[in-house]
Design a protein around this motif. Structure first.
Motif, PDB file in Angstrom:
ATOM      1  N   GLU A  18       0.829  -1.206   0.000  1.00 39.91           N
ATOM      2  CA  GLU A  18       0.000   0.000   0.000  1.00 39.91           C
ATOM      3  C   GLU A  18       0.865   1.259   0.000  1.00 39.91           C
ATOM      4  OE1 GLU A  18      -3.323   0.267  -0.270  1.00 39.91           O
ATOM      5  OE2 GLU A  18      -3.356  -1.909  -0.579  1.00 39.91           O
ATOM      6  N   LEU A  19       1.947   1.232   0.752  1.00 43.34           N
ATOM      7  CA  LEU A  19       2.820   2.401   0.826  1.00 43.34           C
ATOM      8  C   LEU A  19       3.557   2.636  -0.491  1.00 43.34           C
ATOM      9  CD1 LEU A  19       4.263   1.920   4.419  1.00 43.34           C
ATOM     10  CD2 LEU A  19       2.687   3.705   3.668  1.00 43.34           C
ATOM     11  N   LEU A  20       3.872   1.568  -1.191  1.00 44.44           N
ATOM     12  CA  LEU A  20       4.531   1.709  -2.489  1.00 44.44           C
ATOM     13  C   LEU A  20       3.628   2.419  -3.492  1.00 44.44           C
ATOM     14  CD1 LEU A  20       6.267  -1.782  -2.822  1.00 44.44           C
ATOM     15  CD2 LEU A  20       7.399   0.428  -2.492  1.00 44.44           C
ATOM     16  N   VAL A  21       2.319   2.176  -3.389  1.00 45.58           N
ATOM     17  CA  VAL A  21       1.376   2.860  -4.281  1.00 45.58           C
ATOM     18  C   VAL A  21       1.470   4.373  -4.083  1.00 45.58           C
ATOM     19  CG1 VAL A  21      -1.073   3.203  -4.802  1.00 45.58           C
ATOM     20  CG2 VAL A  21      -0.189   0.891  -4.398  1.00 45.58           C
ATOM     21  N   GLY A  22       1.718   4.778  -2.832  1.00 42.31           N
ATOM     22  CA  GLY A  22       1.871   6.198  -2.526  1.00 42.31           C
ATOM     23  C   GLY A  22       3.279   6.719  -2.766  1.00 42.31           C
ATOM     24  N   ARG A  23       4.119   5.902  -3.387  1.00 43.80           N
ATOM     25  CA  ARG A  23       5.491   6.273  -3.764  1.00 43.80           C
ATOM     26  C   ARG A  23       6.381   6.577  -2.553  1.00 43.80           C
ATOM     27  NH1 ARG A  23       5.784   6.958  -9.195  1.00 43.80           N
ATOM     28  NH2 ARG A  23       3.823   7.277 -10.332  1.00 43.80           N
ATOM     29  N   HIS A  24       6.145   5.881  -1.465  1.00 45.88           N
ATOM     30  CA  HIS A  24       6.999   6.035  -0.290  1.00 45.88           C
ATOM     31  C   HIS A  24       8.188   5.078  -0.396  1.00 45.88           C
ATOM     32  CE1 HIS A  24       4.076   8.630   1.557  1.00 45.88           C
ATOM     33  NE2 HIS A  24       3.134   7.716   1.433  1.00 45.88           N
ATOM     34  N   GLN A  25       9.248   5.414   0.298  1.00 47.81           N
ATOM     35  CA  GLN A  25      10.446   4.561   0.343  1.00 47.81           C
ATOM     36  C   GLN A  25      10.297   3.624   1.536  1.00 47.81           C
ATOM     37  OE1 GLN A  25      14.106   6.766   0.384  1.00 47.81           O
ATOM     38  NE2 GLN A  25      15.345   4.973   0.892  1.00 47.81           N
ATOM     39  N   VAL A  26      10.239   2.326   1.267  1.00 45.39           N
ATOM     40  CA  VAL A  26       9.887   1.346   2.298  1.00 45.39           C
ATOM     41  C   VAL A  26      11.025   0.363   2.532  1.00 45.39           C
ATOM     42  CG1 VAL A  26       8.231  -0.431   2.995  1.00 45.39           C
ATOM     43  CG2 VAL A  26       7.448   1.526   1.628  1.00 45.39           C
ATOM     44  N   THR A  27      11.292   0.091   3.811  1.00 44.51           N
ATOM     45  CA  THR A  27      12.257  -0.926   4.211  1.00 44.51           C
ATOM     46  C   THR A  27      11.566  -1.924   5.133  1.00 44.51           C
ATOM     47  OG1 THR A  27      14.119   0.610   4.087  1.00 44.51           O
ATOM     48  CG2 THR A  27      14.446  -1.391   5.380  1.00 44.51           C
ATOM     49  N   LEU A  28      11.711  -3.201   4.835  1.00 46.60           N
ATOM     50  CA  LEU A  28      11.160  -4.271   5.669  1.00 46.60           C
ATOM     51  C   LEU A  28      12.268  -4.891   6.513  1.00 46.60           C
ATOM     52  CD1 LEU A  28       8.694  -6.154   3.284  1.00 46.60           C
ATOM     53  CD2 LEU A  28       8.108  -5.296   5.560  1.00 46.60           C
ATOM     54  N   PHE A  29      12.064  -4.924   7.827  1.00 43.14           N
ATOM     55  CA  PHE A  29      12.990  -5.572   8.742  1.00 43.14           C
ATOM     56  C   PHE A  29      12.411  -6.940   9.127  1.00 43.14           C
ATOM     57  CE2 PHE A  29      13.957  -1.134   9.115  1.00 43.14           C
ATOM     58  CZ  PHE A  29      15.310  -1.065   9.397  1.00 43.14           C
ATOM     59  N   GLU A  30      13.182  -7.992   8.937  1.00 43.69           N
ATOM     60  CA  GLU A  30      12.723  -9.334   9.259  1.00 43.69           C
ATOM     61  C   GLU A  30      13.898 -10.164   9.764  1.00 43.69           C
ATOM     62  OE1 GLU A  30      11.022 -12.464  10.265  1.00 43.69           O
ATOM     63  OE2 GLU A  30       9.671 -10.944   9.408  1.00 43.69           O
ATOM     64  N   VAL A  44      11.008  -2.865  -2.562  1.00 40.81           N
ATOM     65  CA  VAL A  44      11.251  -2.664  -1.136  1.00 40.81           C
ATOM     66  C   VAL A  44      12.685  -3.046  -0.793  1.00 40.81           C
ATOM     67  CG1 VAL A  44      10.665  -3.540   1.170  1.00 40.81           C
ATOM     68  CG2 VAL A  44       8.845  -2.981  -0.460  1.00 40.81           C
ATOM     69  N   GLU A  45      13.277  -2.313   0.136  1.00 43.30           N
ATOM     70  CA  GLU A  45      14.588  -2.705   0.668  1.00 43.30           C
ATOM     71  C   GLU A  45      14.363  -3.721   1.789  1.00 43.30           C
ATOM     72  OE1 GLU A  45      18.547  -0.874   2.921  1.00 43.30           O
ATOM     73  OE2 GLU A  45      16.940   0.472   2.223  1.00 43.30           O
ATOM     74  N   TRP A  46      14.974  -4.881   1.672  1.00 43.71           N
ATOM     75  CA  TRP A  46      14.829  -5.942   2.674  1.00 43.71           C
ATOM     76  C   TRP A  46      16.075  -5.963   3.550  1.00 43.71           C
ATOM     77  CZ3 TRP A  46      10.743  -9.686   2.851  1.00 43.71           C
ATOM     78  CH2 TRP A  46       9.773  -9.514   1.864  1.00 43.71           C
TER      79      TRP A  46
END
Length: 220
Positions: A18-30, A44-46
């Motif tokens: 959803e955030l990518l649709v809004g052109r935000h820069q997203v990082t997932l921490f796992e 997404v940056e993983w």
């Protein structure tokens, strides 16, 4: 906007999309290797890291992020992530997932949480919103009680019909942020008229809610 999400499960990935649709820069921490799948979200940056560990967040330079979303399936982990993001890295906005509604009382300023999202509570609120006319329905809490997003559906015969927005005498610190009229979402202007059946969306402190409902029922 630069957004960090702790937890790359189904919820974390859905938020990232959803955030990518809004052109935000997203990082997932796992932290679990089996949950890391860059091919599923290549934009997404993983980062393989434990978002509950201070040194992992330091390596990721969390202080450079605008928002932290604690979206793991463990309430304890979400609280720790929220607290670290706020106290150690001064992240300006922290949103936390509440998995067990019995723990919701913990998700407040003391733990660094700005917005707590409880799926059962949100679904119950949406049901109330769909069937309630003339009653105030709380949709979401910001900063745990300091401000709430609330909705009120006006009856068709409301005495407020025809009045412009500027004539609404709202309680102190209450703001009308949107009018939903059929399929339209209206950003209210001073001269916009109120109509019966309108859904009014407010931001209001908890202590002003009863006065707001009273005023919406009475002619001005």
């Amino acid at each position: 906007m630069k957004v960090a999400i702790a937890g790359a499960g189904a919820v974390g990935r859905a938020i990232a999309r959803e955030l990518l649709v809004g052109r935000h820069q997203v990082t997932l921490f796992e932290k679990e290797t089996r949950h890391i799948d860059p091919d599923s979200l290549p934009e997404v940056e993983w980062v393989q890291a434990d978002a509950c560990e201070l040194q992992d967040l330091e390596k990721a330079r969390l202080q450079e992020y605008d928002v932290m979303i604690a979206a793991t399936g463990d309430d304890k982990a979400n609280l720790v992530v929220s607290l670290l993001a706020t106290t150690e890295f001064a992240v300006s906005r922290v949103v936390a997932r509440v998995n067990d509604p019995r723990n919701e009382w913990l998700f407040n300023d003391d733990w660094g949480v700005d917005v707590a999202v409880s799926t059962p509570r949100l679904m119950a609120a949406l049901v109330e919103e769909a069937v309630s006319v003339g009653d105030l329905v709380r949709l979401m809490t910001f900063r745990q009680g300091q401000a709430n997003l609330v909705e009120l559906t006006l009856p068709d015969d409301t005495p407020l019909a025809g009045k412009p927005v500027r004539r609404l005498q709202l309680p102190r610190d209450v703001a009308l942020v949107a009018i939903i009229r059929g399929r339209r979402v209206i950003v209210p202007q001073a001269d916009d008229p109120i109509e019966g059946g309108d859904e009014l969306i407010f931001i209001a402190p908890e202590e002003a809610e009863s006065e707001l409902q009273r005023r919406m029922r009475l002619p001005e």
